[in-house]
Design a protein around this motif. Structure first.
Motif, PDB file in Angstrom:
ATOM      1  N   UNK A 163       0.820  -1.204   0.000  1.00  0.00           N
ATOM      2  CA  UNK A 163       0.000   0.000   0.000  1.00  0.00           C
ATOM      3  C   UNK A 163       0.860   1.262   0.000  1.00  0.00           C
ATOM      4  N   UNK A 164       1.953   1.225   0.733  1.00  0.00           N
ATOM      5  CA  UNK A 164       2.764   2.428   0.888  1.00  0.00           C
ATOM      6  C   UNK A 164       3.769   2.647  -0.240  1.00  0.00           C
ATOM      7  N   UNK A 165       4.192   1.571  -0.913  1.00  0.00           N
ATOM      8  CA  UNK A 165       5.250   1.708  -1.918  1.00  0.00           C
ATOM      9  C   UNK A 165       4.881   1.174  -3.297  1.00  0.00           C
ATOM     10  N   UNK A 166       3.729   0.502  -3.424  1.00  0.00           N
ATOM     11  CA  UNK A 166       3.362  -0.067  -4.719  1.00  0.00           C
ATOM     12  C   UNK A 166       4.003  -1.404  -4.994  1.00  0.00           C
ATOM     13  N   UNK A 167       4.688  -1.976  -4.008  1.00  0.00           N
ATOM     14  CA  UNK A 167       5.333  -3.274  -4.164  1.00  0.00           C
ATOM     15  C   UNK A 167       5.330  -3.997  -2.832  1.00  0.00           C
ATOM     16  N   UNK A 168       5.193  -5.325  -2.864  1.00  0.00           N
ATOM     17  CA  UNK A 168       5.270  -6.107  -1.632  1.00  0.00           C
ATOM     18  C   UNK A 168       6.710  -6.279  -1.160  1.00  0.00           C
ATOM     19  N   UNK A 169       7.653  -5.992  -2.055  1.00  0.00           N
ATOM     20  CA  UNK A 169       9.068  -6.159  -1.752  1.00  0.00           C
ATOM     21  C   UNK A 169       9.627  -4.844  -1.228  1.00  0.00           C
TER      22      UNK A 169
END
Length: 486
Positions: free
Chosen positions: A167-173
């Motif tokens: 949610x915060x960065x656009x990636x789960x990584x």
């Protein structure tokens, strides 16, 4: 021969008349080029990334964002997704035709049964559109005509850390820039005395998941775009104040010398991060005066204290941070991120959520009312929600008096307000069990694309080249949800 030799040796020597005649041809060519190719001089060509940083790609509806992130994932069944079917079929096993073998966490994967569990809290309809909101949130109910409830959010992440990172960065990584950093990178800073991206945290009474600085990190972007965490207490920013015995003029003298040395080093190395360091030193110097003033609520009128509730006078509470968010917004901070921990209710859900809701209900509604009465809501985008949803069945043993819900990424609810969002509407729909989306799904990539669009940014054009590829907040997906826009 001599004349020819001189001509060859001095090919760049031209007289005044020749220079201006050639210059006129060049200007005419540039003018013609700009007519034939409108984007020739704005840093773009068709299919290439936009390079005009600090300038919106098109007229924005919102100038700033206040994101009220409810860390731990509040249940949609106790907030904004009213499902009478759960009450009618309480205790029955969730039909396999509904679950469809979807992924479960390790906490419920071994359960033999999935008994349907209705919320212990009641719902009421509010506003002109009859928006269903639980009795946990009576204050938010009163602003129903100002918010857009999205009941069809979904994600792939099923555990807290990758979900909140997504949610915060656009990636789960981990390692990507946060959304606030992307906004700072794309739009720049409105107030040279304050950061463009500020973070505030608070902790509720429920089970809390951890928060990490990677959530407001600038990732591979320049470090000047990183979120600045403001703490409660007399020192909002660590190491900002000068040590005893160092005067303001001494600090200025010191910074000037450090800056001169850094500039020399930059000339030698070409490292852009050195320029970011210089800018951060200067920002810290200016923040010594600006931050204490912004954080001081002593001059707020009694009517505002009453609006947000008495807790707004207690540093570190959600109410205090909500009021600070308004003050930061009106002082030119571009992206204000609030995190409120405590929404991870795997058990004792009704009692814990009652306390959590009491923490945030009045202050969240007050923020909308406060912004509107100041004429700021129309260009301030406010978002409220967590990282995923909750299951419609009981986790563990069926117990209507002490139940919990597991993680559910397939469907959950958030709300948005102001900044170009249609007020008083409901968007998206889940099935009668609240398990699957049946109308207007909204993925996190779509959410990010829509937020950027409201700020005047084309999510496909705002990119940053790193390790051989161009990255963006929405990666390779995302569509603007135009149906919820004004």
């Amino acid at each position: 021969m001599e004349e020819n030799r001189k001509t060859k040796e001095n090919p760049l020597k031209v007289n005044r008349r020749h220079f201006f005649s050639q210059l006129s041809v060049g200007i005419g060519s540039l003018a013609l080029g700009s007519l034939l190719i409108p984007d020739l001089f704005n840093g773009t060509t068709k299919g290439s990334p936009v390079t005009r940083l600090g300038v919106p790609h098109f007229a924005p509806k919102a100038k700033r964002v206040i994101y009220l992130f409810q860390a731990g994932a509040p249940s949609q069944f106790e907030t904004f997704d009213h499902k009478p079917t759960l009450r009618k079929r309480m205790g029955e096993d969730l039909p396999e035709s509904v679950r469809k073998g979807q992924r479960l966490t390790g906490m419920t994967a071994e359960q033999e049964n999935f008994p349907l569990m209705p919320p212990a809290v009641r719902f009421q309809q509010y506003g002109n559109n009859g928006t269903w909101i639980s009795d946990f949130f009576p204050h938010i109910g009163k602003i129903a005509d100002e918010i857009c409830v999205i009941r069809s959010m979904h994600t792939e992440a099923i555990n807290h850390d990758p979900a909140i990172t997504f949610f915060q960065t656009g990636s789960q990584i981990s390692g990507r820039p946060s959304m606030g950093s992307w906004m700072s990178y794309g739009l720049g800073n409105e107030n040279k005395n304050l950061p463009s991206f500020v973070v505030l945290t608070s902790r509720g009474k429920g089970n809390s998941q951890g928060l990490y600085s990677k959530l407001w990190s600038s990732g591979f972007l320049d470090s000047k775009h990183q979120g600045v965490l403001l703490r409660s207490g007399k020192d909002p920013v660590l190491y900002l104040n000068d040590p005893e015995g160092l005067s303001r003029s001494d600090k200025r003298h010191l910074l000037d010398h450090v800056s001169a040395l850094n500039k020399l080093h930059h000339v030698e190395t070409g490292d852009d991060e050195i320029e970011s360091r210089i800018a951060q030193y200067e920002m810290a110097y200016r923040m010594q005066m600006s931050v204490p003033d912004v954080m001081d609520i002593s001059k707020e009128p009694e009517s505002i204290i009453k609006l947000y509730g008495e807790d707004c006078q207690v540093p570190g509470t959600y109410a205090a941070n909500a009021l600070q968010a308004r003050r930061l917004a009106e002082n030119g901070v571009r992206f204000i991120q609030l995190y409120h921990q405590g929404w991870d209710q795997h058990g004792n859900l009704h009692n814990e959520m009652a306390g959590q809701a009491k923490d945030v209900d009045q202050a969240s509604a007050a923020l909308i009312i406060d912004l509107k009465q100041r004429g700021m809501l129309e260009d301030t985008l406010v978002v409220w929600g967590g990282e995923f949803g909750r299951t419609n069945y009981c986790q563990g043993k069926f117990d209507p008096m002490n139940y919990g819900r597991d993680h559910h990424p397939r469907a959950f609810s958030i709300w948005m307000a102001g900044g170009g969002i249609q007020p008083g509407i409901n968007y998206g729909q889940t099935d009668e069990f609240g398990y699957n989306i049946v109308e207007n799904p909204v993925h996190i990539n779509d959410f990010h694309a829509t937020m950027m669009h409201l700020l005047g940014l084309d999510h496909e054009q705002l990119t940053y080249k790193y390790q051989g590829r161009r990255f963006r907040l929405t990666d390779v997906a995302g569509d603007v949800v135009k149906d919820i826009l004004v």
